[in-house]
Each structure stands twice: as C-alpha cells, then as structure tokens.
Design an enzyme around this catalytic site. Structure first.
Site, mmCIF file in Angstrom:
data_model
loop_
_atom_site.group_PDB
_atom_site.id
_atom_site.type_symbol
_atom_site.label_atom_id
_atom_site.label_comp_id
_atom_site.label_asym_id
_atom_site.label_seq_id
_atom_site.Cartn_x
_atom_site.Cartn_y
_atom_site.Cartn_z
ATOM 1 N N HIS A 1 4.963 9.131 19.894
ATOM 2 C CA HIS A 1 5.219 10.079 18.797
ATOM 3 C C HIS A 1 3.893 10.498 18.162
ATOM 4 C CE1 HIS A 1 5.478 10.720 14.452
ATOM 5 N NE2 HIS A 1 6.681 11.220 14.613
ATOM 6 N N ASN A 2 3.042 9.526 17.882
ATOM 7 C CA ASN A 2 1.757 9.837 17.248
ATOM 8 C C ASN A 2 0.839 10.610 18.192
ATOM 9 O OD1 ASN A 2 2.837 8.299 15.202
ATOM 10 N ND2 ASN A 2 0.933 7.249 14.749
ATOM 11 N N SER B 1 7.954 6.686 10.817
ATOM 12 C CA SER B 1 7.144 7.902 10.741
ATOM 13 C C SER B 1 7.547 8.751 9.546
ATOM 14 C CB SER B 1 7.322 8.726 12.013
ATOM 15 O OG SER B 1 6.714 9.981 11.826
ATOM 16 N N GLY B 2 6.602 9.528 9.081
ATOM 17 C CA GLY B 2 6.901 10.448 7.987
ATOM 18 C C GLY B 2 5.915 10.326 6.843
ATOM 19 N N LYS C 1 6.822 4.917 18.966
ATOM 20 C CA LYS C 1 6.065 5.403 17.803
ATOM 21 C C LYS C 1 4.648 5.821 18.229
ATOM 22 C CE LYS C 1 4.937 6.448 13.611
ATOM 23 N NZ LYS C 1 3.785 5.926 13.022
ATOM 24 N N GLU D 1 1.932 14.016 18.000
ATOM 25 C CA GLU D 1 1.471 14.550 16.702
ATOM 26 C C GLU D 1 0.006 15.016 16.818
ATOM 27 O OE1 GLU D 1 2.466 11.861 13.409
ATOM 28 O OE2 GLU D 1 0.464 12.228 12.617
ATOM 29 N N TYR D 2 -0.823 14.214 17.457
ATOM 30 C CA TYR D 2 -2.221 14.606 17.679
ATOM 31 C C TYR D 2 -2.269 15.939 18.443
ATOM 32 C CZ TYR D 2 -4.974 10.372 16.484
ATOM 33 O OH TYR D 2 -5.625 9.348 15.845
ATOM 34 N N ALA E 1 0.879 -1.177 0.000
ATOM 35 C CA ALA E 1 0.000 0.000 0.000
ATOM 36 C C ALA E 1 0.918 1.229 0.000
ATOM 37 C CB ALA E 1 -0.936 -0.038 1.198
HETATM 38 P P1 NBP Z 1 -2.736 0.038 5.199
HETATM 39 O O1 NBP Z 1 -2.638 0.182 6.657
HETATM 40 O O2 NBP Z 1 -3.914 0.601 4.502
HETATM 41 O O3 NBP Z 1 -2.687 -1.551 4.858
HETATM 42 C C1 NBP Z 1 -2.824 -2.005 3.541
HETATM 43 C C2 NBP Z 1 -1.894 -3.152 3.269
HETATM 44 O O4 NBP Z 1 -2.156 -4.242 4.162
HETATM 45 C C3 NBP Z 1 -2.114 -3.703 1.855
HETATM 46 O O5 NBP Z 1 -0.883 -4.130 1.336
HETATM 47 C C4 NBP Z 1 -3.048 -4.883 2.126
HETATM 48 O O6 NBP Z 1 -3.022 -5.864 1.121
HETATM 49 C C5 NBP Z 1 -2.437 -5.416 3.380
HETATM 50 N N1 NBP Z 1 -3.300 -6.355 4.107
HETATM 51 C C6 NBP Z 1 -4.488 -6.165 4.714
HETATM 52 BR BR1 NBP Z 1 -5.425 -4.603 4.722
HETATM 53 N N2 NBP Z 1 -4.966 -7.255 5.292
HETATM 54 C C7 NBP Z 1 -4.059 -8.212 5.037
HETATM 55 C C8 NBP Z 1 -3.977 -9.568 5.369
HETATM 56 N N3 NBP Z 1 -4.906 -10.150 6.116
HETATM 57 N N4 NBP Z 1 -2.904 -10.261 4.943
HETATM 58 C C9 NBP Z 1 -1.953 -9.661 4.204
HETATM 59 N N5 NBP Z 1 -1.952 -8.367 3.850
HETATM 60 C C10 NBP Z 1 -3.004 -7.644 4.272
HETATM 61 O O7 NBP Z 1 -1.401 0.521 4.453
HETATM 62 P P2 NBP Z 1 -0.458 1.794 4.726
HETATM 63 O O8 NBP Z 1 -1.239 3.034 4.866
HETATM 64 O O9 NBP Z 1 0.610 1.709 3.700
HETATM 65 O O10 NBP Z 1 0.187 1.479 6.158
HETATM 66 C C11 NBP Z 1 0.943 0.318 6.431
HETATM 67 C C12 NBP Z 1 1.305 0.332 7.908
HETATM 68 O O11 NBP Z 1 2.097 1.493 8.175
HETATM 69 C C13 NBP Z 1 0.093 0.437 8.839
HETATM 70 O O12 NBP Z 1 0.358 -0.268 10.014
HETATM 71 C C14 NBP Z 1 -0.013 1.904 9.125
HETATM 72 O O13 NBP Z 1 -0.669 2.175 10.339
HETATM 73 C C15 NBP Z 1 1.472 2.289 9.174
HETATM 74 N N6 NBP Z 1 1.761 3.703 8.881
HETATM 75 C C16 NBP Z 1 1.074 4.358 7.928
HETATM 76 C C17 NBP Z 1 1.386 5.692 7.645
HETATM 77 C C18 NBP Z 1 0.647 6.447 6.566
HETATM 78 O O14 NBP Z 1 0.890 7.654 6.446
HETATM 79 N N7 NBP Z 1 -0.202 5.805 5.778
HETATM 80 C C19 NBP Z 1 2.406 6.318 8.338
HETATM 81 C C20 NBP Z 1 3.123 5.595 9.278
HETATM 82 C C21 NBP Z 1 2.791 4.283 9.538
HETATM 83 P P3 NBP Z 1 -4.107 -5.813 -0.075
HETATM 84 O O15 NBP Z 1 -3.532 -4.921 -1.122
HETATM 85 O O16 NBP Z 1 -4.215 -7.212 -0.496
HETATM 86 O O17 NBP Z 1 -5.391 -5.281 0.509
#
Ligand code: NBP
Length: 473
Positions: free
Chosen positions: A185-186, A128-129, A182, A189-190, A11
């Site tokens: 940190h969040n 983070s970022g 982390k 951020e809030y 993702a």
């Molecule tokens: P998401 O948190 O939206 O997760 C989507 C990913 O998880 C996709 O690759 C999806 O695969 C996979 N997935 C799911 Br949903 N269920 C699954 C399962 N049962 N088995 C295997 N894969 C599964 O993605 P993101 O926003 O890139 O965040 C990833 C992590 O990083 C999260 O923990 C998030 O909290 C953290 N984070 C995010 C940010 C941000 O700004 N977005 C910042 C910092 C940390 P699929 O394509 O098959 O649905």
C-alpha cells in the site's frame, strides 16, 4: 471498570487512534514510555472520554480486562521488540498483542513465532490514513490467526472507515500478511504521489500553468476517473498561500523529500521476488535524487543543453486533458505492478491474499483511496486468476483510448527536459509487458559469449552453448 483494551505509544497515530476508540465507547487504558506525554494527552485531549493512563507499564497491564488486548503504536523496529520484551513478562497465556505500526513483515513473522512459543497471540496490523484516518476512521489491514481476529473484529469494524461496501477492514491473511499488504500500500502511495508530482511539473513548466490554473486542473481531474484523496489534496495544496510571504505555499517549500522505509522495502522485496515494480522503484529513487539538493543546484549551473526548437508533441491547448489521460494510464500500470507483487507474495509466503478484498478496504480511510480501486476490484472479482491487471478487457480498452496522450505527454516532457521517471517507467512497463519478444536474447548471447552461461532456443527444447568467434574474425 477494567479497560477493554490498552494502547501503548501516544505519538500522533496512537493519540488519534485512542480518541477514535474512546469516541466509539470503548474503554481504553493507555501507556507511553515518556510519562509526561501521557499526562498531557489525558489532560488536554480526553476529558469526558473513557480513557485511563497507566503511569507504569505494570499499572497499565493491571487496568486491562482479561484476556488482555494490547495495541502497540510505537516506532517500527527496535522499539517494538523492546516494548514486547518489557510487556510479555506481565501478560498471561491467551493475551493478545497487536502491533499496529509500520513494521517490516518479516519482523512480524518472527515476532508471531516467538510469541506463539510463549502462548501469547499476536497480530501485525497495517493502519493507513495518517493522523486524520486514525482519528476519523482508518483503513485497517490485520494479519494473524483467525481466532485472534475474531476477538478484535468488532472493535476494528467500529473504528475503521466505512464505504458503501462496508467497514474498511478484513483479515487479510496469516502471520505477516497485514504488514506485507500495508507495505505494498505504501509503495503504491509512493508511486501515485510521484506520478502526480511529475504531472504537476509538466503542467507548470511545459504548460506554464500558474497555481490557480493548476488547482482548477486537478479539481477537474478529481471530478472524473482520477477521483482520489491524493488528487483532491493536490488541488487544495495549489490554493494555499504562505501566511508569511503571501506566496503560493508550494513556492516556499523546499524540494527535498525523504523516504522512511516502506517504499524502499516494497522495491527491495519486489526485486527479491523477481516481480517488476519499476514505477514504485522510480518513485523511491526520485525522492533519493530530490534529497541531493546541493548537487542538483550545482549541476543546473554546469550542465546546459539547448532546448529543442519545437518540443510540443501535442497542441499546447490540449495539455491538461492529455496529462489527465497520461496520469490515469500510468496509475493503471502502477497498480498493475502492485497487484502483481501482491499475487507473487501471496504464493511465495502462503498469504492467500484476496485482491478484491484489498481493493475494497483501500476504498476508504487511507491515503491511496480512489475511484480506480473499483475498477481493480471488479477486474479481480470477475477474473480471480487474472495474471496482470493490464490484461483485463476493460483495462485494455481504457489504455488503448489514452495511449496516444500518454506517449505524447512523455514525449513533451522529454523534449522540455522535465524528468519523469515514474511516468516513463510506467510506460516502459506497459510496453515491455505487451511485447512478446524483448532484447533479452542479446543479453543471453553476451552471457554465453563471455561466460559460457548457455541459452535456450526458440525452436528446440534444451540448453545450448555456441562457439562464438571471440576475436571478431
Ligand atoms: P513514531 O513512529 O514517531 O513513534 C513514536 C512513539 O514510539 C512514541 O510514543 C515513543 O515514545 C514510542 N517509542 C519509541 Br520512539 N521508542 C520506544 C521504546 N524503545 N519503547 C517504547 N516506546 C517507544 O509515532 P507515529 O508517527 O505515531 O507512528 C506510530 C507507528 O505508526 C509507526 O510504526 C509508524 O510508522 C506508523 N504509522 C504512522 C503514520 C503517520 O502518519 N505518522 C501513518 C501510518 C502508520 P516516547 O514518547 O517515549 O518517545
């Protein structure tokens, strides 16, 4: 040639982290539950880069050099457990799994134990970022065994953000320490975002500043002690217009914010540890209240009060610098709460956190990067046992200089009926912390009267009960 590491979960975060890794020359194998997402990513974003796609999980594991290193970047919660359950039968003793999502730290503690029992190494890694950080250099907060960190240190140091003090990564502690840090940190951020949002509302509604003047005020803030990523993007946001209507972007964005979990987790854990973090909690609750849009619109119609005749507690022309002072003071109180929570957790969970190191790795790549982190780092380097940031002499004098503005801005906001839960909670934390005697004596008296809960005395050791006159005679 085998891939040096693998990443599961393509993702937003996963894709950008892979591009960062491959851009630094690391050979990466990738896998995503939905194959089409992986195929599209490879076709559209990776030409020329050393990235290969595992069509199945078995293929993916075969692509990896041994001992294997696998980064998980999937949705926090059940998806992580599911992925680990599918992955572990395919791995061998000594392989390393790194959960790089926003997992809850106690889940990480549990997973570390379960995987250790299967002779697999495990790290919980805070990243983070956002999207941009993942691509260009995030702040990385790994937690786990030192020998596991030694295996990935070179990789993390290559992809992390860099400041003049080095790469924004360090082994923050054992087991769930990375995800704990982390989480806080969040939470910070809030709190920071809510303080900025309240400052915007005061400047706009009490001060009457239009978008260009708001942009200018925040750009000015960003040139001084408030310099930070969040203030910088806020100034940029005020300049943005909606292409459809030509109106300022902020005018067309619905005032309803959600909370995905990490802010609430910080508050919940702080309550559990008995460590006050009112400004983080205020920020979570402000989002919860914002989500009740329909109710708020209805209440605005029903509940009317008359405006005070002279709501200004400061000359209106001084509002912008006074808000800057108030924001800086409240930010200090917010970070004092967050650092105190980290100290409490470090003791409770045996994390052995080094606060100056955390301030250092938050200086680049992450959402809360700011000039204030230098003040925090210096304070805890100089006095490692400082019981609270607000007690450091430099912070004491910084707050003394801004106190009058802070109070006046809060008074003005109250008089204009502008809700400022974060600014006010930060002030209340400051006032409560510096007051040797609080009204908890009355609470103890009430508890003793209605429930014989006993109390301690100021003049003698021991536990006492008083024969209260319960009938009011
Ligand atoms: P998401 O948190 O939206 O997760 C989507 C990913 O998880 C996709 O690759 C999806 O695969 C996979 N997935 C799911 Br949903 N269920 C699954 C399962 N049962 N088995 C295997 N894969 C599964 O993605 P993101 O926003 O890139 O965040 C990833 C992590 O990083 C999260 O923990 C998030 O909290 C953290 N984070 C995010 C940010 C941000 O700004 N977005 C910042 C910092 C940390 P699929 O394509 O098959 O649905």
């Amino acid at each position: 040639m085998a891939s040096e590491l693998g990443l599961i979960g393509l993702a937003v975060m996963g894709q950008n982290l892979v591009l960062n890794l491959a851009g630094r020359g690391f050979r990466v194998a990738v896998y995503n539950r939905t194959l089409e997402t992986g195929r599209r990513f490879l076709k559209e974003r990776t030409p020329g880069l050393p990235i290969v796609l595992g069509q199945t999980l078995e293929d993916f594991v075969r692509l990896l050099a041994k001992p294997r290193t696998v980064l998980l970047m999937v949705k926090a919660g059940a998806a992580v457990d599911e992925m680990i359950a599918r992955l572990t039968p395919l791995l061998s003793a000594g392989d390393l799994i790194l959960d790089c999502g926003n997992s809850y730290f106690s889940d990480t503690e549990r997973r570390a134990k379960e995987l250790a029992a299967r002779n697999l190494q495990f790290m919980g890694v805070g990243v983070s970022g956002g999207e941009e950080g993942a691509l260009l250099g995030p702040s990385i907060m790994p937690g786990g065994p030192a020998e596991a960190y030694a295996r990935v240190r070179r990789i993390f140091e290559a992809i992390a953000a860099r400041t003049e003090d080095g790469p924004c990564v360090t082994l923050v502690g054992p087991r769930g320490a990375g995800h704990y840090v982390k989480m806080v940190h969040n939470g910070l951020e809030y709190g920071d975002m809510q303080l900025i949002a309240e400052s915007y509302q005061i400047l706009e509604q009490a001060g009457g500043l239009p978008a260009p003047a708001l942009a200018q005020a925040f750009a000015e803030f960003n040139r001084g002690e408030l310099a930070s990523y969040l203030i910088e993007i806020t100034a940029r946001i005020f300049q943005e217009c909606d292409p459809d209507t030509g109106k300022p972007m902020l005018e067309v964005i619905l005032d309803r914010a959600g909370q995905k979990g990490t802010g609430r987790w910080t508050s919940e854990n702080a309550l559990e540890l008995g460590e006050p973090t009112p400004t983080i909690t205020a920020a979570v609750e402000a989002r919860n209240l914002s989500a009740k849009k329909e109710l708020r619109v209805q209440a605005e119609e029903v509940i009317k009060t008359s405006r005070l005749k002279s709501p200004w507690a400061i000359p209106p022309e001084n509002l912008v610098p006074a808000v800057g002072d108030a924001l800086f003071a409240a930010r200090l109180a917010l970070y004092a709460q967050g650092m105190a929570l980290l100290q409490a957790a470090s003791k409770e969970y045996g994390y052995d956190l080094r606060l100056p190191d955390l301030a250092r790795i938050w200086k680049g790549g992450c959402i809360i990067r700011s000039a204030l982190l230098d003040v925090i780092r210096a304070a805890f380097t100089e006095q490692p046992d400082l019981p609270n940031l607000l007690l450091h002499p430099n912070v004491v004098s910084a707050l003394a200089q801004r106190y009058a503005s802070w109070v006046s801005v809060c008074q003005t906001a109250i008089a204009f009926a502008i809700p400022c839960p974060a600014l006010l909670s930060a002030l209340a934390y400051f006032e409560g912390l510096r007051r040797g005697r609080l009204p908890a004596n009355l609470i103890q008296a009430q508890r003793d009267l209605f429930g014989a809960h006993t109390f301690e005395r100021v003049d003698r050791e021991g536990v006492f009960h008083h024969s209260w006159d319960k009938k009011g005679n």
